[in-house]
Write a protein that holds these residues in place. Structure first.
Motif, PDB file in Angstrom:
ATOM      1  N   GLN A 120       0.827  -1.217   0.000  1.00 46.65           N
ATOM      2  CA  GLN A 120       0.000   0.000   0.000  1.00 46.65           C
ATOM      3  C   GLN A 120       0.863   1.269   0.000  1.00 46.65           C
ATOM      4  OE1 GLN A 120       0.711  -1.892   2.537  1.00 46.65           O
ATOM      5  NE2 GLN A 120       0.841  -0.762   4.452  1.00 46.65           N
ATOM      6  N   LYS A 121       2.165   1.111   0.112  1.00 48.09           N
ATOM      7  CA  LYS A 121       3.023   2.299   0.253  1.00 48.09           C
ATOM      8  C   LYS A 121       3.724   2.702  -1.036  1.00 48.09           C
ATOM      9  CE  LYS A 121       4.077   2.798   5.115  1.00 48.09           C
ATOM     10  NZ  LYS A 121       5.164   2.759   6.089  1.00 48.09           N
ATOM     11  N   ALA A 122       4.105   3.977  -1.073  1.00 47.60           N
ATOM     12  CA  ALA A 122       4.829   4.510  -2.232  1.00 47.60           C
ATOM     13  C   ALA A 122       6.255   3.956  -2.251  1.00 47.60           C
ATOM     14  CB  ALA A 122       4.862   6.029  -2.158  1.00 47.60           C
ATOM     15  N   GLY A 123       6.909   4.138  -3.365  1.00 49.67           N
ATOM     16  CA  GLY A 123       8.303   3.710  -3.460  1.00 49.67           C
ATOM     17  C   GLY A 123       8.449   2.517  -4.374  1.00 49.67           C
ATOM     18  N   VAL A 124       9.691   2.298  -4.781  1.00 47.12           N
ATOM     19  CA  VAL A 124      10.028   1.225  -5.703  1.00 47.12           C
ATOM     20  C   VAL A 124      10.420  -0.005  -4.897  1.00 47.12           C
ATOM     21  CG1 VAL A 124      11.602   0.576  -7.572  1.00 47.12           C
ATOM     22  CG2 VAL A 124      10.953   2.971  -7.268  1.00 47.12           C
ATOM     23  N   MET A 125       9.936  -1.161  -5.304  1.00 49.50           N
ATOM     24  CA  MET A 125      10.374  -2.393  -4.656  1.00 49.50           C
ATOM     25  C   MET A 125      11.878  -2.565  -4.903  1.00 49.50           C
ATOM     26  SD  MET A 125       7.869  -3.716  -3.073  1.00 49.50           S
ATOM     27  CE  MET A 125       6.096  -3.447  -2.988  1.00 49.50           C
ATOM     28  N   PRO A 126      12.622  -2.976  -3.879  1.00 48.96           N
ATOM     29  CA  PRO A 126      14.083  -3.034  -4.004  1.00 48.96           C
ATOM     30  C   PRO A 126      14.568  -3.767  -5.259  1.00 48.96           C
ATOM     31  CG  PRO A 126      13.431  -3.456  -1.743  1.00 48.96           C
ATOM     32  CD  PRO A 126      12.159  -3.341  -2.532  1.00 48.96           C
ATOM     33  N   ASP A 127      13.945  -4.891  -5.572  1.00 43.47           N
ATOM     34  CA  ASP A 127      14.397  -5.673  -6.732  1.00 43.47           C
ATOM     35  C   ASP A 127      14.242  -4.928  -8.053  1.00 43.47           C
ATOM     36  OD1 ASP A 127      15.051  -7.728  -5.106  1.00 43.47           O
ATOM     37  OD2 ASP A 127      13.327  -8.995  -5.601  1.00 43.47           O
ATOM     38  N   ASN A 128      13.306  -3.982  -8.092  1.00 45.30           N
ATOM     39  CA  ASN A 128      13.050  -3.253  -9.344  1.00 45.30           C
ATOM     40  C   ASN A 128      13.915  -2.013  -9.505  1.00 45.30           C
ATOM     41  OD1 ASN A 128      11.069  -5.137  -9.865  1.00 45.30           O
ATOM     42  ND2 ASN A 128       9.427  -3.871  -9.027  1.00 45.30           N
ATOM     43  N   ALA A 129      14.634  -1.645  -8.436  1.00 45.91           N
ATOM     44  CA  ALA A 129      15.345  -0.361  -8.445  1.00 45.91           C
ATOM     45  C   ALA A 129      16.460  -0.279  -9.499  1.00 45.91           C
ATOM     46  CB  ALA A 129      15.881  -0.059  -7.048  1.00 45.91           C
ATOM     47  N   PRO A 130      17.334  -1.286  -9.607  1.00 44.67           N
ATOM     48  CA  PRO A 130      18.431  -1.142 -10.582  1.00 44.67           C
ATOM     49  C   PRO A 130      17.923  -0.935 -12.004  1.00 44.67           C
ATOM     50  CG  PRO A 130      18.900  -2.950  -9.069  1.00 44.67           C
ATOM     51  CD  PRO A 130      17.474  -2.528  -8.813  1.00 44.67           C
ATOM     52  N   ARG A 131      16.905  -1.702 -12.393  1.00 44.60           N
ATOM     53  CA  ARG A 131      16.373  -1.600 -13.745  1.00 44.60           C
ATOM     54  C   ARG A 131      15.741  -0.233 -13.990  1.00 44.60           C
ATOM     55  NH1 ARG A 131      12.075  -5.960 -15.155  1.00 44.60           N
ATOM     56  NH2 ARG A 131      11.346  -4.741 -13.421  1.00 44.60           N
ATOM     57  N   LEU A 132      15.012   0.264 -12.989  1.00 41.10           N
ATOM     58  CA  LEU A 132      14.380   1.580 -13.148  1.00 41.10           C
ATOM     59  C   LEU A 132      15.444   2.676 -13.270  1.00 41.10           C
ATOM     60  CD1 LEU A 132      11.990   3.472 -13.315  1.00 41.10           C
ATOM     61  CD2 LEU A 132      11.803   3.411 -10.814  1.00 41.10           C
ATOM     62  N   ILE A 133      16.500   2.579 -12.475  1.00 35.38           N
ATOM     63  CA  ILE A 133      17.562   3.593 -12.551  1.00 35.38           C
ATOM     64  C   ILE A 133      18.234   3.551 -13.917  1.00 35.38           C
ATOM     65  CG2 ILE A 133      19.820   4.289 -11.625  1.00 35.38           C
ATOM     66  CD1 ILE A 133      18.744   3.664  -8.841  1.00 35.38           C
ATOM     67  N   GLU A 134      18.413   2.353 -14.452  1.00 37.91           N
ATOM     68  CA  GLU A 134      18.997   2.268 -15.805  1.00 37.91           C
ATOM     69  C   GLU A 134      18.131   2.975 -16.830  1.00 37.91           C
ATOM     70  OE1 GLU A 134      20.239  -1.696 -16.808  1.00 37.91           O
ATOM     71  OE2 GLU A 134      21.892  -1.570 -15.360  1.00 37.91           O
ATOM     72  N   LYS A 135      16.822   2.823 -16.691  1.00 39.03           N
ATOM     73  CA  LYS A 135      15.905   3.506 -17.619  1.00 39.03           C
ATOM     74  C   LYS A 135      15.965   5.017 -17.433  1.00 39.03           C
ATOM     75  CE  LYS A 135      12.592  -0.235 -18.274  1.00 39.03           C
ATOM     76  NZ  LYS A 135      11.390  -0.834 -17.660  1.00 39.03           N
ATOM     77  N   ILE A 136      15.964   5.462 -16.183  1.00 44.63           N
ATOM     78  CA  ILE A 136      15.990   6.916 -15.923  1.00 44.63           C
ATOM     79  C   ILE A 136      17.303   7.518 -16.439  1.00 44.63           C
ATOM     80  CG2 ILE A 136      15.984   8.703 -14.112  1.00 44.63           C
ATOM     81  CD1 ILE A 136      14.242   6.776 -12.417  1.00 44.63           C
ATOM     82  N   SER A 137      18.366   6.721 -16.399  1.00 50.55           N
ATOM     83  CA  SER A 137      19.681   7.250 -16.790  1.00 50.55           C
ATOM     84  C   SER A 137      19.731   7.678 -18.253  1.00 50.55           C
ATOM     85  CB  SER A 137      20.778   6.215 -16.502  1.00 50.55           C
ATOM     86  OG  SER A 137      20.732   5.177 -17.459  1.00 50.55           O
ATOM     87  N   SER A 138      18.800   7.192 -19.057  1.00 48.99           N
ATOM     88  CA  SER A 138      18.804   7.573 -20.472  1.00 48.99           C
ATOM     89  C   SER A 138      18.014   8.855 -20.728  1.00 48.99           C
ATOM     90  CB  SER A 138      18.245   6.427 -21.317  1.00 48.99           C
ATOM     91  OG  SER A 138      16.857   6.326 -21.092  1.00 48.99           O
ATOM     92  N   LEU A 139      17.365   9.383 -19.690  1.00 50.70           N
ATOM     93  CA  LEU A 139      16.582  10.613 -19.855  1.00 50.70           C
ATOM     94  C   LEU A 139      17.487  11.827 -19.684  1.00 50.70           C
ATOM     95  CD1 LEU A 139      13.513   9.714 -17.598  1.00 50.70           C
ATOM     96  CD2 LEU A 139      13.687   9.428 -20.085  1.00 50.70           C
TER      97      LEU A 139
END
Ligand SMILES: *Cc1c(COP(=O)(O)O)cnc(C)c1O
Length: 217
Positions: A120-139
């Motif tokens: 129910q809480k905000a935030g990224v699940m730990p396992d998903n964080a590296p992949r999301l950061i890789e995506k953000i890094s291209s912005l």
């Protein structure tokens, strides 16, 4: 009172640890007293109220968004804040990048980690964080600078320790990936009750409200 609290906390924090004053519900007078005592970073949870305060305060402080941010408020947030500590989606990252482009600004962001994996809480699940950061890094116009976490609500700071430990391990793991356009240098963890434990576990940014301003009414 506020002044003494700031001075005492600043003196206690190790040099490498930055203090963010969490100012939700506080008046401009209270915030100004904290700034006069040396508070340099104002953390706010709500865009609208932060904007009101921002227009009343002319001191050269930094403004951090520490509450949940909706993509449709990215434009207003981009104009006010110097850092968004609560990025938790690619959609929000894109909205921030887009809003920052005409301002010629690159927004430093932290990924908010849902270290308790509470659905129910905000935030990224730990396992998903590296992949999301890789995506953000291209912005463009956004740059990931580190991680932030709250951890599950508890009165006992020792109960927060495992979540801080876990977030620090994730921080080190992501840093070792050497992702381009990403600088894993900031780890924002710990509040009034838990900042000492958070610092022991590697936090270099703490967000403190009650210990500066007193209980919220
Ligand atoms: C309110 C708040 C804090 C500070 O909480 P206190 O217990 O008053 O120190 C820190 N971080 C976030 C995200 C907050 O909303």
């Amino acid at each position: 009172m506020i002044k003494d609290n700031i001075i005492r906390i600043q003196a206690e924090l190790p040099k490498a640890v930055q203090l963010v004053g969490a100012v939700k519900t506080r008046t401009a007078e209270e915030v100004l007293e904290a700034i006069e005592a040396g508070l340099g970073i104002i953390g706010h949870n709500y865009v609208q109220e932060a904007e009101r305060l921002f227009n009343l305060i002319s001191q050269p402080v930094k403004w951090h968004m520490i509450g949940h941010l909706q993509s449709n408020k990215a434009k207003k947030a981009a104009a006010i804040f110097d850092m968004i500590e609560t990025v938790d989606s690619l959609k929000l990252s894109k909205a921030l990048g887009k809003a920052c482009t005409p301002l010629n600004k690159t927004m430093p962001v932290l990924l908010e980690i849902n270290s308790g994996e509470e659905h129910q809480k905000a935030g990224v699940m730990p396992d998903n964080a590296p992949r999301l950061i890789e995506k953000i890094s291209s912005l463009s116009n956004v740059k990931v600078m580190g991680l932030m976490t709250m951890g599950p609500f508890t009165d006992d700071p020792e109960e927060s320790r495992p979540y801080f430990k876990k977030t620090k391990a994730l921080f080190d793991e992501i840093r070792a990936l050497n992702i381009e356009n990403t600088e894993m240098s900031i780890l924002s963890m710990g509040m009034s009750d838990s900042y000492r434990v958070a610092i022991e576990e590697g936090a270099n940014m703490v967000r403190i409200g009650t210990k500066i301003f007193g209980e919220r009414v």
